[in-house]
Scaffold this motif. Structure first.
Motif, PDB file in Angstrom:
ATOM      1  N   GLY A 216       9.132  44.403  16.957  1.00  0.00           N
ATOM      2  CA  GLY A 216       9.380  43.404  15.732  1.00  0.00           C
ATOM      3  C   GLY A 216       9.282  41.877  16.413  1.00  0.00           C
ATOM      4  O   GLY A 216       8.532  41.258  15.550  1.00  0.00           O
ATOM      5  N   LYS A 217       9.101  41.764  17.482  1.00  0.00           N
ATOM      6  CA  LYS A 217       8.232  40.014  18.091  1.00  0.00           C
ATOM      7  C   LYS A 217       6.924  40.111  18.951  1.00  0.00           C
ATOM      8  O   LYS A 217       6.934  41.604  19.311  1.00  0.00           O
ATOM      9  CB  LYS A 217       9.458  39.586  19.123  1.00  0.00           C
ATOM     10  CG  LYS A 217      10.557  39.710  17.900  1.00  0.00           C
ATOM     11  CD  LYS A 217      11.435  39.006  19.674  1.00  0.00           C
ATOM     12  CE  LYS A 217      13.314  39.734  19.284  1.00  0.00           C
ATOM     13  NZ  LYS A 217      14.375  38.601  19.369  1.00  0.00           N
ATOM     14  N   ALA A 218       6.874  38.766  19.104  1.00  0.00           N
ATOM     15  CA  ALA A 218       5.094  39.267  19.757  1.00  0.00           C
ATOM     16  C   ALA A 218       5.244  37.666  20.675  1.00  0.00           C
ATOM     17  O   ALA A 218       5.771  36.941  20.271  1.00  0.00           O
ATOM     18  CB  ALA A 218       3.998  38.827  18.910  1.00  0.00           C
ATOM     19  N   VAL A 219       4.313  38.196  21.663  1.00  0.00           N
ATOM     20  CA  VAL A 219       4.219  37.097  22.669  1.00  0.00           C
ATOM     21  C   VAL A 219       2.570  37.008  22.996  1.00  0.00           C
ATOM     22  O   VAL A 219       2.569  38.429  22.673  1.00  0.00           O
ATOM     23  CB  VAL A 219       4.956  36.906  23.811  1.00  0.00           C
ATOM     24  CG1 VAL A 219       5.925  36.689  23.380  1.00  0.00           C
ATOM     25  CG2 VAL A 219       4.800  38.331  24.730  1.00  0.00           C
ATOM     26  N   LEU A 220       1.722  35.837  23.028  1.00  0.00           N
ATOM     27  CA  LEU A 220       1.105  35.888  24.026  1.00  0.00           C
ATOM     28  C   LEU A 220       1.008  35.545  25.556  1.00  0.00           C
ATOM     29  O   LEU A 220       1.788  35.200  25.775  1.00  0.00           O
ATOM     30  CB  LEU A 220      -0.264  35.112  23.152  1.00  0.00           C
ATOM     31  CG  LEU A 220      -0.227  34.721  21.811  1.00  0.00           C
ATOM     32  CD1 LEU A 220      -1.172  33.508  21.225  1.00  0.00           C
ATOM     33  CD2 LEU A 220      -2.035  35.455  21.846  1.00  0.00           C
ATOM     34  N   ILE A 221       0.103  35.971  25.909  1.00  0.00           N
ATOM     35  CA  ILE A 221       0.165  36.273  27.098  1.00  0.00           C
ATOM     36  C   ILE A 221      -1.573  35.936  28.199  1.00  0.00           C
ATOM     37  O   ILE A 221      -2.212  36.646  27.736  1.00  0.00           O
ATOM     38  CB  ILE A 221       0.644  37.645  27.740  1.00  0.00           C
ATOM     39  CG1 ILE A 221       1.833  38.033  27.218  1.00  0.00           C
ATOM     40  CG2 ILE A 221       0.633  37.820  29.752  1.00  0.00           C
ATOM     41  CD1 ILE A 221       2.484  38.797  27.632  1.00  0.00           C
TER      42      ILE A 221
END
Length: 172
Positions: A52-57
């Protein structure tokens, strides 16, 4: 941030986990991840969605003999769905990689046991390098795990999962 990494095909995830446990690695989590890779002029940019969470890498890699040295930056994404839609519309999607990952750790070394949709089973080692520290300080730990797994330099893969998917003809 930097990490020293190795990626390779595995034929038995349970056997690989046992070898890592024997070296003192501990199982930390089982993760279900979706990585959406976007078109960019240089390096690689992906949005990782997990739980349910996200990050840009964003990352770029260079060869360090048989291992890869990566520079990366991670930024939290408060609105994953709308961010993915905007980036898809503006940059375009190269691929979507879905995987189940068992995360194991020892000191600064992360060992991933991955089941990648459309590809199969892989291992990935990432030694996190502190600012100002030489990657060579972590090479011995990476080499020790590779040896315990029976992985040689010829077994290492120097591309991302999405590139492996593309070469197999299974990307969107």
């Amino acid at each position: 941030m930097k990490n020293l990494e190795a990626k390779f095909r595995l034929h038995d995830l349970a056997q690989a986990e046992s070898a890592a446990l024997a070296l003192g690695y501990t199982r930390r989590a089982t993760l279900v991840q979706r990585d959406t890779f976007f078109r960019v002029a240089a390096g690689k940019l992906k949005m990782r969605e997990e739980g349910g969470k996200a990050v840009l890498i964003f990352y770029s890699r260079s060869a360090s003999e048989t291992l890869m040295l990566s520079d990366y930056k991670i930024v939290p994404v408060p609105e994953p769905e709308s961010t993915r839609a905007v980036m898809t519309g503006r940059l375009g999607v190269l691929a979507v990689v879905e995987k189940e990952r068992v995360l194991m750790m020892r000191d600064n070394v992360r060992f991933h046991l991955d089941r990648v949709a459309g590809l199969g089973e892989y291992g990935e080692i990432e030694a996190v390098i502190a600012d100002g520290e030489s990657p060579e300080l972590s090479r011995a730990a990476v080499d020790r795990l590779l040896a315990a797994l029976g992985i040689t330099a010829a077994d290492l893969i120097d591309v991302s999962y999405f590139e492996l998917l593309a070469s197999s003809g299974t990307t969107p």
